[in-house]
Design a protein around this motif. Structure first.
Motif, PDB file in Angstrom:
ATOM      1  N   MET A  13       8.511  -9.825  -5.860  1.00  0.00           N
ATOM      2  CA  MET A  13       7.523  -8.839  -6.273  1.00  0.00           C
ATOM      3  C   MET A  13       6.591  -8.581  -5.093  1.00  0.00           C
ATOM      4  N   ARG A  14       6.304  -7.348  -4.848  1.00  0.00           N
ATOM      5  CA  ARG A  14       5.460  -6.935  -3.727  1.00  0.00           C
ATOM      6  C   ARG A  14       3.995  -7.175  -4.084  1.00  0.00           C
ATOM      7  N   SER A  15       3.246  -7.810  -3.182  1.00  0.00           N
ATOM      8  CA  SER A  15       1.847  -8.114  -3.464  1.00  0.00           C
ATOM      9  C   SER A  15       0.887  -7.082  -2.878  1.00  0.00           C
ATOM     10  N   LEU A  16       1.229  -6.503  -1.727  1.00  0.00           N
ATOM     11  CA  LEU A  16       0.350  -5.526  -1.098  1.00  0.00           C
ATOM     12  C   LEU A  16       0.957  -4.128  -1.192  1.00  0.00           C
ATOM     13  N   PRO A  17       0.120  -3.118  -1.422  1.00  0.00           N
ATOM     14  CA  PRO A  17       0.652  -1.748  -1.444  1.00  0.00           C
ATOM     15  C   PRO A  17       1.052  -1.290  -0.037  1.00  0.00           C
ATOM     16  N   ILE A  18       1.942  -0.330   0.006  1.00  0.00           N
ATOM     17  CA  ILE A  18       2.367   0.251   1.285  1.00  0.00           C
ATOM     18  C   ILE A  18       1.198   1.059   1.838  1.00  0.00           C
ATOM     19  N   ASP A  19       0.896   0.875   3.116  1.00  0.00           N
ATOM     20  CA  ASP A  19      -0.248   1.589   3.685  1.00  0.00           C
ATOM     21  C   ASP A  19       0.170   2.955   4.248  1.00  0.00           C
ATOM     22  N   VAL A  20      -0.833   3.725   4.584  1.00  0.00           N
ATOM     23  CA  VAL A  20      -0.635   5.096   5.058  1.00  0.00           C
ATOM     24  C   VAL A  20       0.209   5.125   6.330  1.00  0.00           C
ATOM     25  N   GLU A  21      -0.018   4.186   7.234  1.00  0.00           N
ATOM     26  CA  GLU A  21       0.738   4.149   8.498  1.00  0.00           C
ATOM     27  C   GLU A  21       2.223   3.908   8.245  1.00  0.00           C
ATOM     28  N   ALA A  22       2.534   3.056   7.303  1.00  0.00           N
ATOM     29  CA  ALA A  22       3.941   2.787   6.975  1.00  0.00           C
ATOM     30  C   ALA A  22       4.600   4.049   6.427  1.00  0.00           C
ATOM     31  N   ARG A  23       3.883   4.765   5.573  1.00  0.00           N
ATOM     32  CA  ARG A  23       4.431   6.016   5.031  1.00  0.00           C
ATOM     33  C   ARG A  23       4.645   7.042   6.139  1.00  0.00           C
ATOM     34  N   LYS A  24       3.680   7.154   7.057  1.00  0.00           N
ATOM     35  CA  LYS A  24       3.828   8.086   8.186  1.00  0.00           C
ATOM     36  C   LYS A  24       5.065   7.732   9.004  1.00  0.00           C
ATOM     37  N   PHE A  25       5.236   6.450   9.256  1.00  0.00           N
ATOM     38  CA  PHE A  25       6.386   5.966  10.023  1.00  0.00           C
ATOM     39  C   PHE A  25       7.695   6.371   9.344  1.00  0.00           C
ATOM     40  N   VAL A  26       7.809   6.079   8.049  1.00  0.00           N
ATOM     41  CA  VAL A  26       9.040   6.383   7.316  1.00  0.00           C
ATOM     42  C   VAL A  26       9.271   7.889   7.257  1.00  0.00           C
ATOM     43  N   ARG A  27       8.238   8.654   6.969  1.00  0.00           N
ATOM     44  CA  ARG A  27       8.392  10.110   6.880  1.00  0.00           C
ATOM     45  C   ARG A  27       8.830  10.715   8.213  1.00  0.00           C
ATOM     46  N   ALA A  28       8.259  10.230   9.301  1.00  0.00           N
ATOM     47  CA  ALA A  28       8.657  10.733  10.623  1.00  0.00           C
ATOM     48  C   ALA A  28      10.122  10.397  10.901  1.00  0.00           C
ATOM     49  N   ARG A  29      10.546   9.207  10.501  1.00  0.00           N
ATOM     50  CA  ARG A  29      11.945   8.815  10.717  1.00  0.00           C
ATOM     51  C   ARG A  29      12.894   9.579   9.799  1.00  0.00           C
ATOM     52  N   LEU A  30      12.448   9.872   8.585  1.00  0.00           N
ATOM     53  CA  LEU A  30      13.298  10.652   7.674  1.00  0.00           C
ATOM     54  C   LEU A  30      13.597  12.030   8.251  1.00  0.00           C
ATOM     55  N   LEU A  31      12.614  12.607   8.927  1.00  0.00           N
ATOM     56  CA  LEU A  31      12.831  13.910   9.555  1.00  0.00           C
ATOM     57  C   LEU A  31      13.888  13.825  10.663  1.00  0.00           C
ATOM     58  N   LYS A  32      14.096  12.634  11.217  1.00  0.00           N
ATOM     59  CA  LYS A  32      15.063  12.432  12.296  1.00  0.00           C
ATOM     60  C   LYS A  32      16.378  11.824  11.802  1.00  0.00           C
TER      61      LYS A  32
END
Length: 140
Positions: A1-20
């Motif tokens: 079970m995940r204890s900490l929420p995903i932060d904004v930087e992690a989302r930016k990282f994933v979104r930028a990679r999804l575009l590639k």
């Protein structure tokens, strides 16, 4: 079970990679080809010679393929994305595909029209959940 929420930087990282994502697939193929079939000068020597590819060269190329960081990182990202999307609904897949895998990044308005039964906000929430699952799988 995940204890900490995903932060904004992690989302930016994933979104930028999804575009590639599609570009990463092409880069992996290009890198593999460059390692397996490097440019070699042609040997004009007509006499007896050695084989152009011996066991040592084959093993060296295999090691280069396996140890190439660019191939490893891109392959891991693609595998995680494919794994997460395989567990998602058809609607979630369509949202991610339209937003990231097309020729252009589609607007939330257009995506909500294409994905029947979902508002723009609903599409954003689904995208966020998928991005968070990808980030979590990547170790963020």
């Amino acid at each position: 079970m995940r204890s900490l929420p995903i932060d904004v930087e992690a989302r930016k990282f994933v979104r930028a990679r999804l575009l590639k994502y599609k570009m990463y697939q092409q880069e992996i193929n290009t890198l593999r080809q460059a390692i397996l079939f490097p440019h070699q000068e042609t040997d004009e020597n007509i006499g007896g010679g050695r084989s152009s590819l011996n066991n040592f060269e084959t093993e060296a190329k295999a090691i280069k393929l396996v140890s190439n960081k660019q191939i490893q990182v891109r392959s891991e990202f693609i595998a995680v994305v494919n794994s997460v999307l395989s567990e998602c609904s058809e609607e979630a897949n369509k949202i991610i595909e339209m937003r990231y895998f097309g020729k252009q990044k589609e607007s939330w308005a257009k995506i909500s029209v294409e994905v029947k039964g979902y508002t723009e906000d609903g599409c954003r929430k689904i995208e966020k959940k998928v991005v968070d699952r990808i980030a979590e799988q990547l170790g963020w």
